[in-house]
Design an enzyme around this catalytic site. Structure first.
Site, short mmCIF file in Angstrom:
data_model
loop_
_atom_site.label_atom_id
_atom_site.label_comp_id
_atom_site.label_asym_id
_atom_site.label_seq_id
_atom_site.Cartn_x
_atom_site.Cartn_y
_atom_site.Cartn_z
N LYS A 16 46.33 38.97 40.04
CA LYS A 16 45.27 38.42 40.89
C LYS A 16 45.24 36.89 40.79
O LYS A 16 45.17 36.19 41.79
CB LYS A 16 43.89 38.98 40.50
CG LYS A 16 43.78 40.49 40.57
CD LYS A 16 42.36 40.98 40.30
CE LYS A 16 41.84 40.67 38.91
NZ LYS A 16 42.53 41.43 37.83
N ARG B 295 33.15 43.38 39.52
CA ARG B 295 33.77 44.38 38.66
C ARG B 295 32.88 45.61 38.50
O ARG B 295 33.29 46.56 37.82
CB ARG B 295 34.01 43.78 37.28
CG ARG B 295 35.41 43.23 37.04
CD ARG B 295 35.42 42.61 35.67
NE ARG B 295 36.68 42.49 35.02
CZ ARG B 295 37.45 41.41 35.01
NH1 ARG B 295 37.11 40.36 35.73
NH2 ARG B 295 38.55 41.37 34.30
N ARG C 27 52.86 37.96 28.39
CA ARG C 27 52.23 36.66 28.68
C ARG C 27 51.76 36.01 27.36
O ARG C 27 51.94 34.81 27.15
CB ARG C 27 51.03 36.91 29.62
CG ARG C 27 50.08 35.76 29.82
CD ARG C 27 49.12 36.04 30.96
NE ARG C 27 47.94 36.80 30.60
CZ ARG C 27 47.05 37.32 31.46
NH1 ARG C 27 47.22 37.17 32.75
NH2 ARG C 27 46.00 37.99 31.05
N ARG D 153 45.15 33.90 24.84
CA ARG D 153 43.84 34.51 25.07
C ARG D 153 43.52 35.51 23.97
O ARG D 153 44.35 36.33 23.62
CB ARG D 153 43.84 35.22 26.43
CG ARG D 153 43.59 34.28 27.59
CD ARG D 153 43.71 34.99 28.90
NE ARG D 153 42.81 36.14 29.03
CZ ARG D 153 42.55 36.74 30.18
NH1 ARG D 153 43.11 36.30 31.30
NH2 ARG D 153 41.74 37.78 30.24
N ARG E 145 40.38 47.01 28.10
CA ARG E 145 40.08 46.40 29.41
C ARG E 145 40.48 47.34 30.53
O ARG E 145 39.78 47.43 31.56
CB ARG E 145 40.81 45.05 29.54
CG ARG E 145 40.09 43.94 28.77
CD ARG E 145 41.03 42.82 28.36
NE ARG E 145 41.58 42.07 29.48
CZ ARG E 145 42.65 41.27 29.39
NH1 ARG E 145 43.26 41.12 28.24
NH2 ARG E 145 43.06 40.60 30.43
P1 AMP Z 1 39.75 38.18 33.42
O1 AMP Z 1 40.20 36.79 33.16
O2 AMP Z 1 39.36 38.42 34.83
O3 AMP Z 1 40.75 39.20 32.92
O4 AMP Z 1 38.41 38.41 32.57
C1 AMP Z 1 38.42 38.30 31.17
C2 AMP Z 1 37.15 38.92 30.59
O5 AMP Z 1 36.01 38.22 31.08
C3 AMP Z 1 36.91 40.37 30.96
O6 AMP Z 1 37.61 41.27 30.11
C4 AMP Z 1 35.39 40.47 30.77
O7 AMP Z 1 35.06 40.50 29.40
C5 AMP Z 1 34.93 39.12 31.31
N1 AMP Z 1 34.68 39.16 32.78
C6 AMP Z 1 35.36 38.48 33.75
N2 AMP Z 1 34.85 38.72 34.95
C7 AMP Z 1 33.84 39.61 34.78
C8 AMP Z 1 32.95 40.29 35.66
N3 AMP Z 1 32.99 40.09 37.00
N4 AMP Z 1 32.02 41.13 35.11
C9 AMP Z 1 31.97 41.33 33.79
N5 AMP Z 1 32.80 40.75 32.90
C10 AMP Z 1 33.72 39.89 33.39
#
Ligand code: AMP
Length: 192
Positions: free
Chosen positions: A13, A87, A126, A138, A149
Site C-alpha cells: 500500500k 481498519r 524489509r 520497525r 498484525r
Molecule cells: P502500518 O504502518 O499501516 O502497518 O501501521 C502500523 C501500526 O500502526 C498498526 O499495526 C497499528 O498498530 C497502528 N495503526 C495504523 N493505522 C491504524 C488504524 N487505522 N487503526 C488502528 N491502528 C492503526
C-alpha cells in the site's frame, strides 16, 4: 479523487501510495506513518500507542479518526489516498462522515490481494534489508508481530471488503505482481 488502499500489512500500500503522490499529485494519508511520527516525537499520545503498535494490535478508533480529521481540513491537491485507514467498520463510517462534512466523495476502494506467506516474507525481508543497511527497523517488523498484525487484519479490517463491496466501491487488484504491474492495474481502475 479520493481513494482507499485496502490490504494486509506488506501488501504494498505504501509503495503504491508513493507512486500516486508522485504521478498524480495526490496526498498520502498513512495513519501508520502519523502514529510512528507521534511515537518518535514522544508526545503523550505517541507514548500511549507505542506499546500497542509494537505488539501489532490496533490503536483505538478515536485516536486514528482524530489524526485523519485534522489532515482532511488542509490542502486537498489531487485528492487523498487513505493508506492503512480505515481498519475497522467504525473507522469506515467515520471516514464517510468526515468526507461528507468536507463536501468530498470516496471514489474507489482498491483492495490489494496478497497471500500470507508472501506478506510475512516481504515484511521480515524489509526488516533484514534495513538492518544490513544500518537503517532503523520497525519494532513491529518481526515474525511474531507480523502474524499478529495479520490476525488483526482478518478479524477487524477484512470485513471492510464486504462493506465496500456492498456499497459498490470495491475494486480488487493482484498485489503479487511487480511494482510496475500493480501500478498499471491501479491506474486502470483510476482512469476508468
Ligand atoms: P502500518 O504502518 O499501516 O502497518 O501501521 C502500523 C501500526 O500502526 C498498526 O499495526 C497499528 O498498530 C497502528 N495503526 C495504523 N493505522 C491504524 C488504524 N487505522 N487503526 C488502528 N491502528 C492503526
Amino acid at each position: 479523487m479520493n481513494i482507499i488502499l485496502l490490504g494486509p500489512p506488506g501488501a504494498g500500500k505504501g509503495t503504491q501510495a508513493q507512486i500516486l503522490v508522485d504521478s498524480r499529485d495526490m496526498i498520502q494519508l498513512s495513519t501508520g506513518d502519523m502514529l510512528r511520527e507521534a511515537k518518535d516525537s514522544g508526545t503523550e499520545m505517541g507514548n500511549k500507542v507505542a506499546e500497542v503498535m509494537a505488539r501489532g494490535d490496533l490503536v483505538t478508533d478515536d485516536i486514528v479518526i482524530g489524526l485523519i480529521r485534522e489532515k482532511l481540513q488542509g490542502d486537498k491537491k489531487g485528492g487523498f489516498i487513505f493508506d492503512g485507514f480505515p481498519r475497522t467498520l467504525a473507522q469506515a463510517d467515520a471516514l464517510a462522515d468526515l468526507l461528507a462534512e468536507q463536501g468530498e466523495t470516496l471514489d474507489a476502494v482498491i483492495e490489494m490481494r496478497v497471500d500470507d506467506d508472501t506478506l510475512v516474507k516481504r515484511i521480515v525481508g524489509r526488516a533484514e534489508e534495513a538492518r544490513a543497511a544500518g537503517q532503523p527497523v520497525r519494532a513491529d517488523d518481526n515474525e511474531d508481530s507480523v502474524r499478529h498484525r495479520l490476525m488483526e487484519y482478518y478479524k477487524k479490517t477484512a470485513p471492510l471488503i464486504g462493506y465496500y463491496h456492498a456499497k459498490r466501491q470495491l475494486e480488487s487488484v493482484d498485489g503479487l505482481g511487480t511494482i510496475d504491474e500493480v501500478k498499471a492495474e491501479i491506474a486502470a481502475v483510476l482512469d476508468r
